[in-house]
Design an enzyme around this catalytic site. Structure first.
Site, PDB file in Angstrom:
ATOM      1  N   LYS A   1     -18.359 -45.599-122.606  1.00 52.44           N
ATOM      2  CA  LYS A   1     -18.569 -46.427-121.130  1.00 52.44           C
ATOM      3  C   LYS A   1     -17.678 -47.390-121.174  1.00 52.44           C
ATOM      4  O   LYS A   1     -17.098 -48.033-122.078  1.00 52.44           O
ATOM      5  CB  LYS A   1     -20.216 -46.705-121.147  1.00 52.44           C
ATOM      6  CG  LYS A   1     -21.240 -45.612-121.273  1.00 52.44           C
ATOM      7  CD  LYS A   1     -22.639 -46.130-120.891  1.00 52.44           C
ATOM      8  CE  LYS A   1     -23.562 -45.086-121.140  1.00 52.44           C
ATOM      9  NZ  LYS A   1     -24.789 -45.558-120.764  1.00 52.44           N
TER      10      LYS A   1
ATOM     11  N   TYR B   1     -25.472 -39.164-112.837  1.00 53.61           N
ATOM     12  CA  TYR B   1     -26.766 -39.754-113.044  1.00 53.61           C
ATOM     13  C   TYR B   1     -27.915 -39.501-111.934  1.00 53.61           C
ATOM     14  O   TYR B   1     -28.729 -40.303-111.661  1.00 53.61           O
ATOM     15  CB  TYR B   1     -26.468 -41.334-113.042  1.00 53.61           C
ATOM     16  CG  TYR B   1     -25.753 -41.806-114.570  1.00 53.61           C
ATOM     17  CD1 TYR B   1     -26.607 -41.583-115.591  1.00 53.61           C
ATOM     18  CD2 TYR B   1     -24.566 -42.412-114.299  1.00 53.61           C
ATOM     19  CE1 TYR B   1     -25.905 -41.912-116.866  1.00 53.61           C
ATOM     20  CE2 TYR B   1     -24.149 -42.907-115.656  1.00 53.61           C
ATOM     21  CZ  TYR B   1     -24.918 -42.528-116.847  1.00 53.61           C
ATOM     22  OH  TYR B   1     -24.035 -42.987-118.066  1.00 53.61           O
TER      23      TYR B   1
ATOM     24  N   ASN C   1     -24.995 -50.162-123.166  1.00 53.27           N
ATOM     25  CA  ASN C   1     -25.250 -49.393-124.136  1.00 53.27           C
ATOM     26  C   ASN C   1     -24.122 -48.535-124.802  1.00 53.27           C
ATOM     27  O   ASN C   1     -24.411 -47.612-125.693  1.00 53.27           O
ATOM     28  CB  ASN C   1     -26.417 -48.816-124.348  1.00 53.27           C
ATOM     29  CG  ASN C   1     -26.658 -47.770-123.124  1.00 53.27           C
ATOM     30  OD1 ASN C   1     -25.591 -47.354-122.576  1.00 53.27           O
ATOM     31  ND2 ASN C   1     -27.796 -47.144-122.981  1.00 53.27           N
TER      32      ASN C   1
ATOM     33  N   HIS D   1     -22.643 -42.619-123.587  1.00 56.11           N
ATOM     34  CA  HIS D   1     -23.611 -41.846-123.248  1.00 56.11           C
ATOM     35  C   HIS D   1     -23.540 -40.399-124.223  1.00 56.11           C
ATOM     36  O   HIS D   1     -22.297 -40.136-124.696  1.00 56.11           O
ATOM     37  CB  HIS D   1     -23.211 -41.387-121.881  1.00 56.11           C
ATOM     38  CG  HIS D   1     -23.497 -39.901-121.250  1.00 56.11           C
ATOM     39  ND1 HIS D   1     -25.035 -39.765-120.890  1.00 56.11           N
ATOM     40  CD2 HIS D   1     -23.283 -38.461-121.567  1.00 56.11           C
ATOM     41  CE1 HIS D   1     -25.223 -38.477-120.673  1.00 56.11           C
ATOM     42  NE2 HIS D   1     -24.010 -37.896-120.959  1.00 56.11           N
TER      43      HIS D   1
ATOM     44  N   GLU E   1     -22.614 -30.637-118.442  1.00 56.42           N
ATOM     45  CA  GLU E   1     -21.650 -31.831-118.562  1.00 56.42           C
ATOM     46  C   GLU E   1     -20.246 -31.306-119.179  1.00 56.42           C
ATOM     47  O   GLU E   1     -19.325 -32.014-118.400  1.00 56.42           O
ATOM     48  CB  GLU E   1     -22.393 -33.055-119.380  1.00 56.42           C
ATOM     49  CG  GLU E   1     -23.699 -33.416-118.719  1.00 56.42           C
ATOM     50  CD  GLU E   1     -24.358 -34.590-119.466  1.00 56.42           C
ATOM     51  OE1 GLU E   1     -25.184 -35.495-118.799  1.00 56.42           O
ATOM     52  OE2 GLU E   1     -24.052 -34.776-120.747  1.00 56.42           O
TER      53      GLU E   1
HETATM   54  N1  UDP Z   1     -30.253 -47.834-117.810  1.00 55.20           N
HETATM   55  C1  UDP Z   1     -30.271 -48.875-117.353  1.00 55.20           C
HETATM   56  N2  UDP Z   1     -31.407 -49.220-117.198  1.00 55.20           N
HETATM   57  C2  UDP Z   1     -32.682 -48.709-117.577  1.00 55.20           C
HETATM   58  C3  UDP Z   1     -32.444 -47.649-118.353  1.00 55.20           C
HETATM   59  C4  UDP Z   1     -31.159 -46.886-118.263  1.00 55.20           C
HETATM   60  O1  UDP Z   1     -29.289 -49.291-116.872  1.00 55.20           O
HETATM   61  O2  UDP Z   1     -33.786 -49.325-117.594  1.00 55.20           O
HETATM   62  C5  UDP Z   1     -28.842 -46.918-117.914  1.00 55.20           C
HETATM   63  C6  UDP Z   1     -28.027 -47.033-119.419  1.00 55.20           C
HETATM   64  O3  UDP Z   1     -26.781 -47.330-119.259  1.00 55.20           O
HETATM   65  C7  UDP Z   1     -28.708 -45.565-119.542  1.00 55.20           C
HETATM   66  C8  UDP Z   1     -28.306 -44.885-118.462  1.00 55.20           C
HETATM   67  O4  UDP Z   1     -28.796 -45.672-117.407  1.00 55.20           O
HETATM   68  O5  UDP Z   1     -27.758 -45.384-120.956  1.00 55.20           O
HETATM   69  C9  UDP Z   1     -28.866 -43.427-118.354  1.00 55.20           C
HETATM   70  O6  UDP Z   1     -30.325 -43.636-118.886  1.00 55.20           O
HETATM   71  P1  UDP Z   1     -30.875 -42.337-119.479  1.00 55.20           P
HETATM   72  O7  UDP Z   1     -32.342 -42.860-119.407  1.00 55.20           O
HETATM   73  O8  UDP Z   1     -30.459 -41.224-119.333  1.00 55.20           O
HETATM   74  O9  UDP Z   1     -30.586 -43.107-120.997  1.00 55.20           O
HETATM   75  P2  UDP Z   1     -29.647 -42.290-122.256  1.00 55.20           P
HETATM   76  O10 UDP Z   1     -29.653 -41.133-122.163  1.00 55.20           O
HETATM   77  O11 UDP Z   1     -28.311 -42.773-121.996  1.00 55.20           O
HETATM   78  O12 UDP Z   1     -30.190 -42.932-123.420  1.00 55.20           O
HETATM   79 MG    MG Z   2     -29.558 -39.790-120.255  1.00 60.96          MG
END
Ligand code: UDP
Ligand code: MG
Length: 155
Positions: free
Chosen positions: A11, A51, A114, A117, A128
């Site tokens: 990211k 997303y 974080n 992805h 994807e």
């Molecule tokens: N995210 C965020 N706030 C939250 C949860 C998720 O900004 O409370 C962002 C974060 O960058 C995350 C992305 O949205 O990696 C996608 O969320 P997902 O639940 O799919 O998590 P991931 O699969 O990345 O662990």
């Molecule tokens: Mg995810």
């Protein structure tokens, strides 16, 4: 366990904090094979689709803005059970709670910033990879050390 391919996105925080090399090093070191690797500046439409499952969340606008601030690094990695394996190497979404030793646990402390992805299922990975990589951007080849990564019956 089958050999799988999964998509990762380093990211904008990984790019701007200079962590791409460190993250790639960890995945390479584990023994995963990079079969596609490129940089791209993702546009709003692409990010909204990527997303889409989070569109109703309060953090959605911030997520789109954050992911479009700069180019990102996209990669497809291959290995046994790669989808689950890479998710485990990343650690949980909230980097503050991600276990030490994981990419997020060691390199980030935020729920949103974080650094990486990773596709969350085989089906998502397939979609994807198809969405982000052209056929000619993906490479099938054998690693010269594959006999030292896997036993015969694991390949
Ligand atoms: N995210 C965020 N706030 C939250 C949860 C998720 O900004 O409370 C962002 C974060 O960058 C995350 C992305 O949205 O990696 C996608 O969320 P997902 O639940 O799919 O998590 P991931 O699969 O990345 O662990
Ligand atoms: Mg995810």
């Amino acid at each position: 366990m089958a050999v799988e391919r999964t998509l990762i996105i380093l990211k904008t925080d990984a790019v701007n904090r200079g962590l791409c090399g460190e993250i790639i090093k960890r995945l390479e070191g584990k023994g995963l094979k990079f079969v596609g690797l490129k940089m791209a500046w993702l546009d709003e439409k692409t990010l909204r689709e990527h997303y889409a499952h989070l569109a109703s969340k309060p953090f959605f606008p911030d997520l789109i803005e954050f992911m479009s601030r700069s180019p990102v690094v996209l990669a497809v990695v291959e290995g046994r059970n790669a989808v689950e394996l890479v998710r485990n190497l990343c650690g949980v979404t909230d980097a503050n709670k991600a276990a030490p030793g994981t990419i997020r646990g060691d390199l980030a402390l935020s729920t949103s910033r974080n650094v990486i992805h990773a596709s969350d299922s085989l089906e998502t990975a397939r979609k994807e990879i198809e969405g982000f990589f052209k056929k000619e951007e993906l490479f099938s080849y054998k690693l010269s050390n594959s006999k030292y990564l896997y036993a015969e019956d694991e390949l």
